[in-house]
Structure formats: structure tokens, C-alpha cells
Design a protein around this motif. Structure first.
Motif, PDB file in Angstrom:
ATOM      1  N   LEU A  10      29.192  33.943  30.547  1.00  0.00           N
ATOM      2  CA  LEU A  10      28.139  34.914  30.332  1.00  0.00           C
ATOM      3  C   LEU A  10      28.738  36.085  31.163  1.00  0.00           C
ATOM      4  CD1 LEU A  10      25.487  35.823  28.976  1.00  0.00           C
ATOM      5  CD2 LEU A  10      24.274  34.719  30.686  1.00  0.00           C
ATOM      6  N   ASP A  11      29.387  35.652  32.356  1.00  0.00           N
ATOM      7  CA  ASP A  11      29.901  37.213  32.960  1.00  0.00           C
ATOM      8  C   ASP A  11      30.864  37.701  32.237  1.00  0.00           C
ATOM      9  OD1 ASP A  11      28.656  36.155  35.382  1.00  0.00           O
ATOM     10  OD2 ASP A  11      30.255  35.151  36.254  1.00  0.00           O
ATOM     11  N   LEU A  12      31.749  37.152  31.546  1.00  0.00           N
ATOM     12  CA  LEU A  12      32.707  37.904  30.792  1.00  0.00           C
ATOM     13  C   LEU A  12      32.026  38.586  29.558  1.00  0.00           C
ATOM     14  CD1 LEU A  12      35.518  34.782  30.206  1.00  0.00           C
ATOM     15  CD2 LEU A  12      35.595  36.747  31.723  1.00  0.00           C
ATOM     16  N   MET A  54      29.109  39.788  29.580  1.00  0.00           N
ATOM     17  CA  MET A  54      28.534  41.166  30.210  1.00  0.00           C
ATOM     18  C   MET A  54      29.559  42.278  30.645  1.00  0.00           C
ATOM     19  SD  MET A  54      25.383  39.261  32.321  1.00  0.00           S
ATOM     20  CE  MET A  54      24.608  40.627  32.886  1.00  0.00           C
ATOM     21  N   ALA A  55      30.808  41.735  30.961  1.00  0.00           N
ATOM     22  CA  ALA A  55      31.762  42.671  31.260  1.00  0.00           C
ATOM     23  C   ALA A  55      32.195  43.252  29.961  1.00  0.00           C
ATOM     24  CB  ALA A  55      32.924  41.935  31.926  1.00  0.00           C
ATOM     25  N   ALA A  56      32.506  42.579  29.041  1.00  0.00           N
ATOM     26  CA  ALA A  56      32.880  43.108  27.452  1.00  0.00           C
ATOM     27  C   ALA A  56      31.895  44.141  27.173  1.00  0.00           C
ATOM     28  CB  ALA A  56      33.186  41.831  26.480  1.00  0.00           C
ATOM     29  N   PHE A  57      30.301  43.885  27.317  1.00  0.00           N
ATOM     30  CA  PHE A  57      29.304  44.491  26.591  1.00  0.00           C
ATOM     31  C   PHE A  57      29.527  46.005  27.732  1.00  0.00           C
ATOM     32  CE2 PHE A  57      26.431  40.957  25.197  1.00  0.00           C
ATOM     33  CZ  PHE A  57      27.123  40.928  24.078  1.00  0.00           C
ATOM     34  N   ALA A  58      29.600  45.956  29.061  1.00  0.00           N
ATOM     35  CA  ALA A  58      29.520  46.897  29.698  1.00  0.00           C
ATOM     36  C   ALA A  58      30.782  47.709  29.297  1.00  0.00           C
ATOM     37  CB  ALA A  58      29.754  46.545  31.208  1.00  0.00           C
ATOM     38  N   ALA A  59      31.931  47.606  29.294  1.00  0.00           N
ATOM     39  CA  ALA A  59      33.034  48.129  28.735  1.00  0.00           C
ATOM     40  C   ALA A  59      32.999  48.976  27.596  1.00  0.00           C
ATOM     41  CB  ALA A  59      34.353  47.405  28.614  1.00  0.00           C
ATOM     42  N   GLY A  60      31.758  48.873  26.744  1.00  0.00           N
ATOM     43  CA  GLY A  60      31.572  49.521  25.447  1.00  0.00           C
ATOM     44  C   GLY A  60      32.525  49.182  24.416  1.00  0.00           C
ATOM     45  N   GLY A  61      32.370  50.173  23.310  1.00  0.00           N
ATOM     46  CA  GLY A  61      33.192  49.765  22.075  1.00  0.00           C
ATOM     47  C   GLY A  61      32.810  48.775  21.405  1.00  0.00           C
ATOM     48  N   ASP A  62      33.458  48.205  20.181  1.00  0.00           N
ATOM     49  CA  ASP A  62      33.172  47.129  19.309  1.00  0.00           C
ATOM     50  C   ASP A  62      32.908  45.774  20.286  1.00  0.00           C
ATOM     51  OD1 ASP A  62      32.622  45.507  17.464  1.00  0.00           O
ATOM     52  OD2 ASP A  62      33.953  46.270  16.076  1.00  0.00           O
ATOM     53  N   LEU A 118      34.805  41.009  22.631  1.00  0.00           N
ATOM     54  CA  LEU A 118      34.444  39.481  23.070  1.00  0.00           C
ATOM     55  C   LEU A 118      35.659  38.451  22.798  1.00  0.00           C
ATOM     56  CD1 LEU A 118      30.777  39.283  21.740  1.00  0.00           C
ATOM     57  CD2 LEU A 118      31.730  39.145  24.009  1.00  0.00           C
ATOM     58  N   TYR A 119      36.671  38.971  22.406  1.00  0.00           N
ATOM     59  CA  TYR A 119      37.926  38.033  22.111  1.00  0.00           C
ATOM     60  C   TYR A 119      39.146  38.468  23.088  1.00  0.00           C
ATOM     61  CZ  TYR A 119      35.986  36.543  17.809  1.00  0.00           C
ATOM     62  OH  TYR A 119      35.056  35.743  16.944  1.00  0.00           O
ATOM     63  N   ASP A 120      39.686  37.586  23.419  1.00  0.00           N
ATOM     64  CA  ASP A 120      41.213  37.630  24.060  1.00  0.00           C
ATOM     65  C   ASP A 120      42.179  37.307  22.868  1.00  0.00           C
ATOM     66  OD1 ASP A 120      40.533  38.498  26.576  1.00  0.00           O
ATOM     67  OD2 ASP A 120      39.937  36.218  27.185  1.00  0.00           O
ATOM     68  N   ALA A 143      40.426  37.013  32.666  1.00  0.00           N
ATOM     69  CA  ALA A 143      40.683  38.027  33.902  1.00  0.00           C
ATOM     70  C   ALA A 143      39.989  38.082  35.050  1.00  0.00           C
ATOM     71  CB  ALA A 143      40.668  39.445  33.004  1.00  0.00           C
ATOM     72  N   PRO A 144      40.613  37.910  36.222  1.00  0.00           N
ATOM     73  CA  PRO A 144      39.698  38.033  37.373  1.00  0.00           C
ATOM     74  C   PRO A 144      39.150  39.293  37.428  1.00  0.00           C
ATOM     75  CG  PRO A 144      42.009  37.559  38.029  1.00  0.00           C
ATOM     76  CD  PRO A 144      41.881  37.752  36.210  1.00  0.00           C
ATOM     77  N   ALA A 145      39.599  40.656  37.098  1.00  0.00           N
ATOM     78  CA  ALA A 145      38.851  41.751  36.987  1.00  0.00           C
ATOM     79  C   ALA A 145      37.539  41.759  36.263  1.00  0.00           C
ATOM     80  CB  ALA A 145      39.817  42.743  36.609  1.00  0.00           C
ATOM     81  N   ALA A 146      37.648  41.146  35.208  1.00  0.00           N
ATOM     82  CA  ALA A 146      36.572  41.152  34.236  1.00  0.00           C
ATOM     83  C   ALA A 146      35.607  40.342  35.070  1.00  0.00           C
ATOM     84  CB  ALA A 146      37.045  40.589  33.072  1.00  0.00           C
ATOM     85  N   LYS A 147      35.815  39.247  35.537  1.00  0.00           N
ATOM     86  CA  LYS A 147      34.776  38.401  36.383  1.00  0.00           C
ATOM     87  C   LYS A 147      34.255  39.266  37.501  1.00  0.00           C
ATOM     88  CE  LYS A 147      34.622  33.919  37.041  1.00  0.00           C
ATOM     89  NZ  LYS A 147      35.129  32.525  37.080  1.00  0.00           N
ATOM     90  N   GLY A 148      35.071  39.921  38.229  1.00  0.00           N
ATOM     91  CA  GLY A 148      34.525  40.973  39.303  1.00  0.00           C
ATOM     92  C   GLY A 148      33.622  41.719  38.950  1.00  0.00           C
ATOM     93  N   ALA A 149      33.721  42.433  37.662  1.00  0.00           N
ATOM     94  CA  ALA A 149      32.906  43.429  37.173  1.00  0.00           C
ATOM     95  C   ALA A 149      31.511  43.010  36.784  1.00  0.00           C
ATOM     96  CB  ALA A 149      33.599  44.012  36.098  1.00  0.00           C
ATOM     97  N   ALA A 150      31.319  41.729  36.570  1.00  0.00           N
ATOM     98  CA  ALA A 150      29.826  41.224  36.186  1.00  0.00           C
ATOM     99  C   ALA A 150      28.959  41.411  37.132  1.00  0.00           C
ATOM    100  CB  ALA A 150      30.175  39.866  35.788  1.00  0.00           C
TER     101      ALA A 150
END
Lengths: 561, 204
Positions: B102-104, B106-114, B119-121, B197-204
Motif C-alpha cells: 500500500l505504501d508503494l 500511495m507513492a505511485a498515486f502521489a507521483a501522478g500520471g496514469d 502501478l507497474y514495475d 524502490a527504497p525511495a518509493a517506500k520513503g515517499a509514502a
């Protein structure tokens, strides 16, 4: 005297003892250690949708880890059926990490007859005589012909659907029409008929009605029989034998009544009473009867007999042979084959058939060597079915959104599953004994040790190999097989710990299921089994019970008991 | 109870008129659904996630199974189902995995875009456990089982090889019981373990 006969246990064999004895004019006191169950109204999950269950049917697994660690070894234990399986903490037994036995139990009126798998196959003349041919185990004290009329008697009353297939090693019985195979099963059957001589695939024979029988209605194809059946469409004590016994006016039932032991009189070599503990208050009482039928399930009955001492010797009165508790068997079960069968996507079964197909044992039948000879003794059969994959396949994959939803809107490919069930040999070291610890009712805990031996492991390997060969021939793809055996007990066919045999030095029971050392004590549950054969055993327990009850009734009428 | 009598009728009808039996069975289902289930069978009470996480889960489940001609996962209450399972069913390890997924998200949603891209790596969906729970929660919900699929609790008849044509819906009921495992299994999309990605985790 509290009754002519005390029957201990209300499951599949106890119900039959109660029915046959009351119908022959004798009063029966039926003791059930668990709670009362009212047929129909107490089937609290029958016909509920997933969203009406607390965990949607995925099971209350934290509670299982705490309270049902053994019962939850059973695949399929869920919030739709967990009320039919005991609390392991309240009902402890001992077992061993290197010889684990999983004891699956249901303590309630009707016992495991409410949750049984309903497969109803006769044992064959070969099954009753095979020890004489290959020299392993001891001989049954009866033949197929002794039991055949009682099989018919039971089949007519319980209602078995199936076909008269004319297979010598799987005798035909009294059948209602079978539910029938679906198109993929018919396809696999045709492939086997063409490419595997001597391996017919037949409709499973199952104790589910396809025609009305008395007050019982034909199957309505809801599917999960294990929840209970308010129309009585499958056989259980609740749907069938207990109502028949009640109708005589001679049946009295006591629930929450745990039998501790039998009172044995060495002078007359008979049981004079039954020591009973109230499960709720722990109050103890002794009840008397002319005859006792033990139907407390294989290990329950064994526990009672081991705890029933001859005051002269201080040992169990029923254990002169030292066979009591030994020779525990459970079917060799676990190995399977599963394959995707391409095609047939314009077909879909409608309704949920409560049975499947059967491939009877095809190994070591001739005993003369030849194509069916295998590097192990006895043999196995397969049960199975073909079905289409459902929405659960969507749990795997990476797709989301409209594509995923659209993909799961229709059924997936067909799959054919065949799961093997094989004969287990009797070994002296597969054994139940009484331990030193007591349960909360003051009864010594049963200690159960069980291992599979080389014969069962060799059989398991063959089960997987042959499953793959057959599924490949049927055009199967993505074939998955397993030869793994779990702990004993998970076939829920435990049997053999008070076996029948002509010689009192080798066996606990005589040819009429009567203790060699107590003329008025009968054991007709799975404990009595001399050999396991490969077939599901409940039909045989019922036939043996009806036969023994008729004998006991005759003995009482003649004044011998 | 009327149920037993109704079923007797259904069972009798099944011998002569499978179609009528099916119609009656459907009626019986609705009658039963209106009955109160025994209280012991009620789902356990649960505490929803914190508002921001609850909102993100709402959005995620509706991306996984959206409304189209039938309602989707959000309206089917899948968010609450996952919250209930998180509190009452999952192991601590499974809870941590869901939280991390869920952290990932939320980070994806926060980053915007489609979000369908974010939501994919590569070809891998970033929240496989939540995806699986969404599928299992949706198709066992009343909306998923009765609107999207075909729930027939008492068919009343058996046809081994009925025709299945265009427009047909898969049955909702899995008779043999459904086992749900959240063990991370092998994933077909990629042989390598998922990159978190650690950065994505940290951004949540």
C-alpha cells in the motif's frame, strides 16, 4: 438395566446399530459424547452464500491455529463447516513428531456421518481373501458371501447411486441411477478404454439420492454436502438411521455422555455396565445393559477398550491377543494428478454434482504376475472429476482493470483431477496406547503413533506416475502430479485397532464382531477391520454393523445374551 | 422454517422440469438471503485503515476491478473486506507485506500520471497481495457473486454438459471450498524478484 443394548456413538455405524436393534424389538440407549444436533435446523451454514459467512469461507485461521491445529490439517476446513470438527485443545491426544497421526473428529450427534465423503463401494471377494494369497496380514474370519446380503440391505436403505459396471473386483450393488459424467470425463473414460486395458473409469458410487426414498428427497445439487442436508438427500445418521430408530419408540439418546470404560466381570466374562461421564458436569455414573455395541469411532472405541480393565489381571479385558490398539491403518491418500484438458469450452456443468468418477484398483489383481504386477503389495484406485476453472484463477497474474474483470466473467479451461486412495498394510508398530496424562474428564489420553512403511511409499510413487501417464494420454497439458504422503489420519479412514480374526491369540473380535473375551461386547466401527482394502470403508462398517446386530438380536432372543 | 418444504418442492420439480426448478431455486435464494444469518456467522468488527490509506485502498481496488456493466470492487465493499482480513486473518508477515504494497501504491498515486502505468514495475504489478485479496473479496461479495457472476445456491437439477454460450456468466460458487493463500508464489511475468524502490517506500 437401563436398556437391552447400549450403543456407544451415533456416527455412521452407531446409527445402524440403533436402527437394527430397535427394529428387532430391543430397547437401545444411544450414548453420544458430543452435543445434540437437530437435523436441518442445526445445519446453520447450509445454503449460505460466501458473503453470509464471517470469513467468506476462507476460514478463521487464527482461531484454528490456537484451537484446531489438528483439525485444520484438513484441506477445506472453513467457517462454512468448522462447527463439525472438534476443538483440539479441549479434546487432546498425544502423537509424535516422527510418527504423527492427525486425528480428525466430530463430537456431535451424527458424528462424522454428517461430514463424510459418501463414496460407497463394496469390498470384493479378493479383498476378503488376499491375505491368504499373498501371506500378509491375517485372514478375515468372514467371506464376501457372508457380507453380500448385508451390503444389499444397507444399500437399499441408505440409497446409493451408481452403475452396475460388472467389475469382479468391485462388486455391483443395489443402485439408483448415477448422476452421470460430464463431457470431459466421458472423453477421458474413452481414452482409458482405448489405451489402458483393465482400467475402466466408472461413475463414483455415492450415498446420495437421485430418486426419492421415503421422506428423503433427491439431491438438489447445492454442492457443499459437508454443511449438512436438510432434505436428507445424502445418507447420515441424522437423515436416516436415527429417525428410523426413533420411529420404533424404543430409542433413547443421551448426548454429552462420554464413555470412560466398560465394567467387566471376569467370572461371567461379560461386560456388566458402562461407566459414563457427563461432559459438562463431569459427574460419573454407571449404566447397565445386556449387550454393548461400541461405535465410538476406531480410536474412540480403542480408547474405551484399553481403559476397560479385567480386575483379575489389571489389563484390558479385550487384549489377550495384544492386538488391541495395534495395526492402525489409514488409506494411502495424497498423491494426485491434475491436468488442463483443451477444448469443450462450449460446455459447462449446471448444478453441483456431489460425486465424481472412480477408477477401480488395477494393480496386482491376478496374483499370477503379468502386466498388472507392481513392486508393492495390494493396490489403489482413483477418485476424481473434471471441472472448469473458476474466478480463483484470477488471483494469479498481473492484469488489472476491465481486462481482468472480463477474463473472469466466463469459466476458465477444463481441468481433470484424479486423486489416489490405496490399501494400507497392518503394522504392529502403528499403534494407539494409553498415556499417563489425563484429560479434563480424568481419562488417560490416547497416544497414537503412525508411520507409512516402504509398501505405502512405493505405492505413492506409482500413483503419481500412473496419473501422469493417463492424463497425458487424455491430451492433458500443464500436468501437475504429487507423490507426497502427509501424516496418517488425513484420509479420515483410520481403522484396524481391534481387528476381526478367527484366532483369539491374533485378533480382538470374532466373525460376528464380538470380543473374543466378552460375549456381549460388539465392535462394529472401523476398529474391527482386518484389512483396509483400497475402497472407502463406511459402507463396509454399516454392513458389518447390520450383520452383527442381527446376530446379537438372535442371541438375545435365544436367551444366550 | 419454510426452507425444507421449499426444497422438497424444488427437488420434486427437478425430476420433471429442470427449468422451473432453477427458477424456483433462484427465488429460494432471495428468500434465504433475507433471513438473518445466525449471529455467530457475522463477520468480526474491524477498524478501518487511517483515512489516507483507506482512500488509497478504495482507489486501488476500483482500479483492479472497476465498475462497467456491473458494479466494481469499491462498491462491493472490498476495501472493508481487506481491512477486516488485515486485522483478523493475516499473519504479521502478511500484514507487513500488505502495508508495504500500500505504501508503494500511495507513492505511485502521489507521483501522478496514469496509475495503470505507475502501478507497474515493468510487467509486474506492484501490489500482488492486495490484487489477490481484491479478486477474492470481490467475487465472494454479494455484488461480485450475484451481479457479476451467477450465484445459484440451490440449482435443483444437474446437467452434466449444458451448453455454455455467448453472454453466459461463470458460476460464483466454488463448491469444494476456496482456500486463500497469501504466500508469495512464483510470478510468470518476470523471473527476478520484484524490485521495491527504497525511495518509493520513503515517499509514502
Amino acid at each position: 438395566m437401563d436398556a437391552d443394548v447400549i450403543v456407544v456413538g451415533s456416527g455412521i455405524s452407531g446409527g445402524w446399530a440403533a436402527k437394527e436393534l430397535t427394529e428387532r424389538g430391543f430397547s437401545v440407549l444411544l450414548l453420544e459424547r458430543g452435543r445434540h444436533v437437530e437435523a436441518g435446523t442445526d445445519y446453520i451454514t447450509e445454503h449460505l452464500a460466501p458473503f453470509q459467512l464471517p470469513y467468506r469461507g476462507f476460514g478463521d485461521r487464527r482461531r484454528y491455529a490456537a484451537r484446531k491445529p489438528v483439525q485444520s490439517r484438513l484441506a477445506g476446513l472453513s467457517d462454512a463447516n468448522d462447527h463439525w470438527f472438534v476443538d483440539d485443545v479441549d479434546n487432546p491426544y498425544a502423537t509424535h513428531p516422527d510418527a504423527e497421526f492427525a486425528w480428525i473428529r466430530g463430537y456431535h450427534l451424527g458424528g462424522r456421518s454428517i461430514t463424510w465423503g459418501r463414496a460407497s463401494f463394496r469390498l470384493s471377494p479378493l479383498n476378503f481373501s488376499e491375505a491368504g494369497r499373498d501371506g500378509h496380514g491375517i485372514a478375515w474370519p468372514i467371506t464376501y458371501d457372508d457380507l453380500a446380503p448385508w451390503y444389499a440391505h444397507v444399500e437399499r436403505f441408505i440409497g446409493v447411486n451408481g452403475d452396475r459396471d460388472g467389475i469382479a473386483t468391485l462388486p455391483d450393488g443395489e443402485f439408483m441411477p448415477a448422476h452421470g459424467m460430464n463431457c470431459v470425463e466421458e472423453h477421458v473414460k474413452a481414452v482409458l478404454a482405448e489405451k489402458f486395458a483393465g482400467r475402466p473409469m466408472i461413475n463414483e458410487r455415492s450415498a446420495v439420492l437421485t430418486r426419492p426414498l421415503g421422506d428423503r428427497q433427491p439431491c438438489h445439487y447445492c454442492g457443499p454436502c459437508i454443511r449438512g442436508c436438510s432434505t436428507g438427500s445424502y445418507f447420515s445418521s441424522e437423515s436416516s438411521t436415527l429417525p428410523a430408530a426413533r420411529a420404533t419408540g424404543r430409542l433413547k439418546i443421551m448426548t454429552d455422555a462420554i464413555v470412560d470404560s466398560l465394567v467387566y466381570d471376569p467370572a461371567t466374562r461379560r461386560a456388566t455396565g458402562v461407566r459414563v461421564i457427563d461432559a459438562k458436569t463431569k459427574a460419573r455414573t454407571t449404566l447397565g445393559a445386556r449387550v454393548v455395541f461400541l461405535n465410538a469411532s476406531t480410536l474412540g472405541t480403542t480408547q474405551i477398550l484399553l481403559n476397560s480393565l479385567d480386575p483379575a489381571s489389571g489389563r484390558s479385558f479385550a487384549n489377550r491377543s495384544d492386538a488391541l490398539g495395534r495395526y492402525l491403518m489409514d488409506h494411502v491418500m495424497g498423491p494426485f494428478g491434475l491436468a488442463t484438458i483443451p477444448g469443450f469450452t462450449d460446455r459447462m456443468p449446471l448444478g453441483n454434482r456431489p460425486s465424481g468418477i472412480y477408477i477401480p484398483r488395477f494393480q496386482n489383481l491376478s496374483g499370477q504376475g503379468g502386466a498388472d504386477e507392481r513392486p508393492f503389495r495390494r493396490g489403489y484406485g482413483y477418485q476424481g472429476s473434471a471441472s472448469r476453472q473458476m474466478w480463483t484463477r484470477g488471483g494469479e497474474g498481473e492484469d488489472i482493470g476491465p481486462a481482468l474483470k472480463h477474463r473472469l466473467r466466463t469459466p476458465g479451461p477444463w481441468q481433470m483431477f484424479i486423486g489416489a486412495m490405496g490399501e494400507c498394510m497392518p503394522y504392529a508398530d502403528n499403534r494407539a496406547t494409553l498415556g499417563k496424562e489425563l484429560d479434563r474428564w480424568g481419562r488417560p489420553l490416547l497416544d497414537v503413533a503412525f508411520t507409512w512403511h516402504a509398501n505405502e511409499h512405493a505405492m505413492a510413487q506409482d500413483m503419481a506416475v500412473e496419473a501422469k501417464a493417463m492424463l497425458e494420454c487424455a491430451g492433458g497439458t500443464d500436468i501437475v502430479t504429487s507423490a507426497d504422503l502427509g501424516p496418517g489420519g488425513l484420509a479420515i479412514h483410520e481403522m484396524g485397532t481391534a481387528r476381526m480374526g478367527a484366532d483369539p491369540a491374533q485378533a480382538v473380535l470374532d466373525a460376528h464382531n464380538r470380543c473374543h473375551d466378552a460375549a456381549n461386547v460388539f465392535v462394529t466401527d472401523g476398529a474391527c477391520m482386518t484389512a483396509s482394502a483400497a475402497q472407502n470403508p463406511s459402507l463396509t462398517y454399516m454392513a458389518l454393523t447390520a450383520r452383527a446386530a442381527a446376530f446379537a438380536a438372535d442371541q438375545m432372543k435365544q436367551g444366550a445374551l | 422454517m419454510h426452507r425444507r418444504e421449499t426444497l422438497k418442492w424444488i427437488a420434486a420439480a427437478a425430476l420433471v422440469a429442470p427449468g422451473a426448478a432453477r427458477a424456483m431455486a433462484g427465488h429460494d435464494h432471495h428468500a434465504m438471503a433475507a433471513d438473518a444469518a445466525p449471529s455467530a456467522l457475522a463477520p468480526p468488527a474491524y477498524t478501518p485503515f487511517a483515512p489516507a490509506r483507506h482512500a488509497a485502498l478504495d482507489r486501488l481496488v476500483d482500479l483492479i476491478i472497476p465498475a462497467d456493466t456491473t458494479r466494481g470492487a469499491k462498491e462491493a465493499g472490498v476495501t472493508g473486506f481487506i481491512e477486516m482480513m488485515h486485522q483478523h486473518w493475516m499473519s504479521p508477515e502478511e500484514q507487513r507485506r500488505c502495508d508495504a504494497e500500500l505504501d508503494l501504491v500511495m507513492a505511485a498515486f502521489a507521483a501522478g500520471g496514469d496509475p495503470a502505468v505507475a502501478l507497474y514495475d515493468g510487467r509486474r504489478f506492484k501490489a500482488p497481495t492486495l490484487r489477490k485479496l481484491t479478486v477474492y473479496g470481490y467475487y465472494t461479495s454479494e455484488i461480485g457473486a450475484t451481479e457479476e457472476l451467477d450465484l445459484n445456491l440451490v440449482p435443483g437439477a444437474y446437467d452434466a454438459c449444458a451448453a455454455f454460450g455467448a453472454g453466459g456468466r461463470a458460476p460464483a460458487l466454488n463448491v469444494w471450498g476456496i482456500s486463500l493463500s497469501l504466500d508469495p508464489g512464483p510470478r510468470a511475468a518476470d523471473a527476478a524478484p520484484p524490485a521495491i524502490a527504497p525511495a518509493a517506500k520513503g515517499a509514502a
